[in-house]
Design an enzyme around this catalytic site. Sequence first.
Site, PDB file in Angstrom:
ATOM      1  N   GLU A  94       0.830  -1.209   0.000  1.00 32.92           N
ATOM      2  CA  GLU A  94       0.000   0.000   0.000  1.00 32.92           C
ATOM      3  C   GLU A  94       0.856   1.247   0.000  1.00 32.92           C
ATOM      4  OE1 GLU A  94      -3.053  -0.295   2.976  1.00 32.92           O
ATOM      5  OE2 GLU A  94      -4.049  -1.854   1.803  1.00 32.92           O
ATOM      6  N   CYS A 111       3.657   8.340   0.353  1.00 30.22           N
ATOM      7  CA  CYS A 111       4.153   7.465   1.420  1.00 30.22           C
ATOM      8  C   CYS A 111       4.274   6.054   0.833  1.00 30.22           C
ATOM      9  CB  CYS A 111       3.160   7.502   2.581  1.00 30.22           C
ATOM     10  SG  CYS A 111       3.554   6.358   3.908  1.00 30.22           S
ATOM     11  N   CYS A 122       4.207  -3.266  16.525  1.00 27.20           N
ATOM     12  CA  CYS A 122       3.814  -2.089  17.317  1.00 27.20           C
ATOM     13  C   CYS A 122       2.322  -2.209  17.638  1.00 27.20           C
ATOM     14  CB  CYS A 122       4.097  -0.797  16.560  1.00 27.20           C
ATOM     15  SG  CYS A 122       5.834  -0.607  16.121  1.00 27.20           S
ATOM     16  N   CYS A 125      -0.511  -0.352  15.564  1.00 22.29           N
ATOM     17  CA  CYS A 125      -0.379  -0.347  14.105  1.00 22.29           C
ATOM     18  C   CYS A 125      -1.203  -1.445  13.431  1.00 22.29           C
ATOM     19  CB  CYS A 125       1.096  -0.517  13.764  1.00 22.29           C
ATOM     20  SG  CYS A 125       1.400  -0.657  12.010  1.00 22.29           S
ATOM     21  N   GLU A 179       9.272  -1.980   8.121  1.00 21.31           N
ATOM     22  CA  GLU A 179      10.371  -1.260   8.774  1.00 21.31           C
ATOM     23  C   GLU A 179      11.509  -1.115   7.751  1.00 21.31           C
ATOM     24  OE1 GLU A 179      11.462   0.424  11.522  1.00 21.31           O
ATOM     25  OE2 GLU A 179      13.342   0.431  10.400  1.00 21.31           O
TER      26      GLU A 179
HETATM   27  S1  SF4 Z   1       4.750  -0.787  10.064  1.00 22.36           S
HETATM   28 FE1  SF4 Z   1       5.863   0.651  11.396  1.00 22.36          FE
HETATM   29  S2  SF4 Z   1       4.423   1.101  13.043  1.00 22.36           S
HETATM   30 FE2  SF4 Z   1       3.678  -0.742  12.016  1.00 22.36          FE
HETATM   31  S3  SF4 Z   1       4.505  -2.488  13.188  1.00 22.36           S
HETATM   32 FE3  SF4 Z   1       5.938  -2.025  11.527  1.00 22.36          FE
HETATM   33  S4  SF4 Z   1       7.427  -0.623  12.418  1.00 22.36           S
HETATM   34 FE4  SF4 Z   1       5.659  -0.634  13.792  1.00 22.36          FE
END
Ligand code: SF4
Length: 379
Positions: A94, A111, A122, A125, A179
Site C-alpha cells: 500500500e 508514502c 507495534c 499499528c 520497517e
Molecule cells: S509498520 Fe511501522 S508502526 Fe507498524 S509495526 Fe511495523 S514498524 Fe511498527
Amino acid sequence: MDSAPELFSLTPVELRDFFFDLGEPPFRGDQLFRWLHKVGASSYDEMTDMSRVLRTSLEERLPFATPLTLVEEAVSRDGSVKLASQTVDGLPVESVLIPGTGLDRRNYTLCVSTQSGCSLGCTFCETATMGFLKNLSAGEIAYQVTLALHTLQKHLGEKWNELPREQWITNIVYMGMGEPFLNLDNVIRSIRILTDAKGLNFSQRRITVSTAGVVAGFARLAAEPDLHINLAVSLNSPVEEVRRELMPISRRHPISELVAALRDFPLPKRQRITIEYIMFDGINDTMEDAGKLAALLRGLSVKINLIPYNVGSVPKQAGRRALLPTPRDTIDRFAEYLRGKGFAVTVRASAGQDIAAACGQLARKTRRSEKDGFPGDTE
Ligand code: SF4
C-alpha cells in the site's frame, strides 16, 4: 541480486553492463532505464527507439514484468488517496498520496511501503496485524512512485499537463508498511533508482526514511556518505516501560541505545532528524512525559512531530490500557511546552483516516470513501 535479475531493480550501471555483455552499446542501458523509470513504460513494445530485434532479445533475456499491479484506489474526504497494489507473487502493498497544502495544491507527498506486512508488532499499528510477509525489492519500492504518477496522470493529466509529470510528487516518505531499516539494502537501491538523473531525478533532500529504531541501520546509512536523505524516528515515549508496551522493538534496542545512535549519526550541517511522536490519551501525553522527552532529546539536532493517534479498525491496547487519541488541547499544551524548551515542533494532521490510510493504519483491507471524486479534478 537473484540469478534472474528483476528488471525494475537494476541501476543504470547494471543495465549498461548488461547491454555491454549483449554486444550492444552501453548507452542502451540509460535508454532502457529512462523508459522504465521516467516514462513508466508498461512493455518493451513502447520502446520505439530500440529495434524490434533488440526488443525481442530483451524479452527473452530480461523478461518485462511490472513489479506491482494496482488493485484498488480509495479517495479520502481529506483528499489523500490510498493505492492498494500487489506484487507479482500476489502480496499486498500500500502507498498513500497525500495532497500538498499550498494554494494551488499541485503537489503530493507519497508514502511508500518497504515490506509487505511487518514483523515489529507495534501495538497501535494495523500493518502489525498482518505479520511479516516479505521484504519488497528495490523495484517494488520504486515502482510505487510510477503507479502513483500513473494514477495522477489518469485523474489530473489534462489539468496539470503544463507541469512535468515527475514534479507532481514533491516528497517521498518511507513510512508505509514495514520497517525500512530491516530492508535497508533494497531501500538504498530504490533511493538510488528514484534519484538517478536518467530517471525521475528525484531530490534526495525530499526523501525521508522512517525507522522504529533498528539501531544497526544508522551505521549502515552512515557508510553511504553520498546519501543525503532525511531521517525520521518513531519514538512515541521517553519512558522505557511505556515504549516497550507500544513498540516491542524497544526490548531489543532500548531508548538509551537509540538516542546514542542518533547522537553518533553524522548529520550534515543544518539537517535535523524528525522525532515522530504519536499521542495516546493518558499513556504518553502528560506534562511529565513532555519534560522527560525534552530531557532525553536535549542537545540533539531534532525536530518533533506530534501525531494525533488514529483509532484503527479494531480497538487496541498497550498492556492493559486502551489506546485512545489525546484531546487536541492536550496536544497543543504538550507542543507549547516543548517549544518553550527550544524544540521545533509541528502537530501533524493525520491524513486519510476515513480510508485507513493514516499513520499506522495501512493493512490489506481498504474501506471505500463516500467521496467519489479525485482531489483536484473538481476545482
Ligand atoms: S509498520 Fe511501522 S508502526 Fe507498524 S509495526 Fe511495523 S514498524 Fe511498527
